[in-house]
Design a protein around this motif. Structure first.
Motif, PDB file in Angstrom:
ATOM      1  N   ASN A  28      -5.345  24.619   1.337  1.00 40.37           N
ATOM      2  CA  ASN A  28      -6.384  23.596   1.438  1.00 40.37           C
ATOM      3  C   ASN A  28      -7.104  23.407   0.107  1.00 40.37           C
ATOM      4  O   ASN A  28      -7.428  22.279  -0.287  1.00 40.37           O
ATOM      5  N   ASP A  44      -6.614  19.423   7.301  1.00 41.70           N
ATOM      6  CA  ASP A  44      -6.811  20.100   8.588  1.00 41.70           C
ATOM      7  C   ASP A  44      -5.457  20.583   9.124  1.00 41.70           C
ATOM      8  O   ASP A  44      -4.388  20.110   8.735  1.00 41.70           O
ATOM      9  N   LYS A  45      -5.517  21.520  10.038  1.00 37.59           N
ATOM     10  CA  LYS A  45      -4.301  22.190  10.509  1.00 37.59           C
ATOM     11  C   LYS A  45      -3.394  21.254  11.311  1.00 37.59           C
ATOM     12  O   LYS A  45      -2.165  21.430  11.307  1.00 37.59           O
TER      13      LYS A  45
END
Length: 318
Positions: A28, A44-45
């Motif tokens: 990230n 984001d995941k």
């Protein structure tokens, strides 16, 4: 898929490929620093999962999470079985572009080798390949005073020595050979895009022959020429520093180093000794010598004799 999503997927592959193993937090951080992140948003995941799925689906790159090593992401080379030449080229090209964009001060100081031939026809050809459309091309081969027009079924595109080539089935010659031989024969030919004068879509459809394999078509070839010469075991001795050049950029995919000493290295090949092969060996000048077989060595001697006669007005050594 939209271009930004594809761009971010390539960024993910390139980043993991360079680092090896990387956890989500560090990944990230890399995304937040990346010039590709034009929104400033975090990775984001859920988005990461989509990129991982795209990498596998589109490029054949399998990205896994190692739960036993700090939940780090890595590329599983064993399961990345569908990674083809085009995918690898896209990933490598992106990596280069990403590095250049990361440091604007290097712009103008890195020189690329341009591929000038026939780029104007690429879009038309690739669209015809995708839709299986027959093309009518106006073509003027080297050494021909006029151009002629005929239909082709576009199968593959290939880049060789800074030139684009179209590998296509010729309906005309396939039908002609069928009438002569009284059996089904498919005639495939190579067309340099720089020799195409015009292209138009005929509106007719074709179906690719299931028994055609581009790997088999070029099996044993080192360039674009499709030779009927049988594949032979050829042994070449290269003298330093040419030996190092061949180690880092093989003459052919079958290349295998079978001997070496302080002055040279001996390489074994299984290929077709066609015109392009002899031209490639000639390009190595006095830094390479064909050892085996005697028949190929003899033909090479004829080429060197002709070259010596052109420059010195006499034949070479016996």
């Amino acid at each position: 898929m939209s271009s930004p999503k594809l761009d971010r997927c390539l960024w993910l592959i390139d980043t993991i490929k360079r680092v090896g193993h990387i956890d989500y937090e560090e990944l990230n951080k890399c995304w937040l620093r990346s010039s590709r992140n034009d929104t400033g948003e975090e990775l984001d995941k859920r988005t990461l999962k989509r990129h991982i799925d795209t990498a596998d689906e589109i490029f054949g790159v399998c990205i896994k999470c190692d739960r036993h090593n700090g939940y780090t992401y890595y590329i599983d080379e064993k399961d990345s079985k569908n990674l083809n030449d085009l995918s690898q080229w896209l990933i490598d090209s992106y990596s280069t572009m990403n590095q250049l964009n990361a440091d604007k001060s290097l712009q103008g100081r890195i020189i690329f080798e341009n591929i000038p031939s026939g780029n104007r026809w690429l879009t038309t050809i690739t669209e015809a390949m995708r839709e299986n459309n027959v093309l009518r091309i106006t073509y003027q081969g080297f050494g021909h005073s006029t151009a002629c027009s005929f239909d082709v079924e576009p199968y593959f595109l290939k880049v060789v020595n800074r030139r684009w080539y179209l590998i296509a089935r010729s309906p005309y010659f396939s039908e002609l050979k069928k009438r002569i031989k009284d059996r089904q024969i498919n005639d495939y030919r190579n067309y340099g895009l720089d020799r195409i004068r015009d292209i138009e879509t005929t509106g007719e459809k074709f179906k690719m022959k299931e028994d055609f394999s581009v790997e088999e078509y070029f099996n044993g070839c080192i360039g674009i020429t499709r030779s009927d010469e049988p594949i032979q075991r050829i042994v070449i001795k290269a003298f330093n520093p040419k030996a190092d050049y061949l180690r880092t950029l093989p003459l052919h995919e079958s290349q295998k180093e079978i001997a070496s000493d302080d002055q040279s290295a001996t390489f074994e090949y299984f290929l077709r000794p066609d015109f392009e092969f002899y031209q490639a060996v000639l390009a190595m000048a006095d830094q390479a010598e064909i050892l085996e077989p005697a028949s190929v060595r003899k033909v090479m001697g004829l080429h060197t004799n002709a070259l010596d006669f052109r420059y010195n007005g006499k034949g070479g050594a016996e």
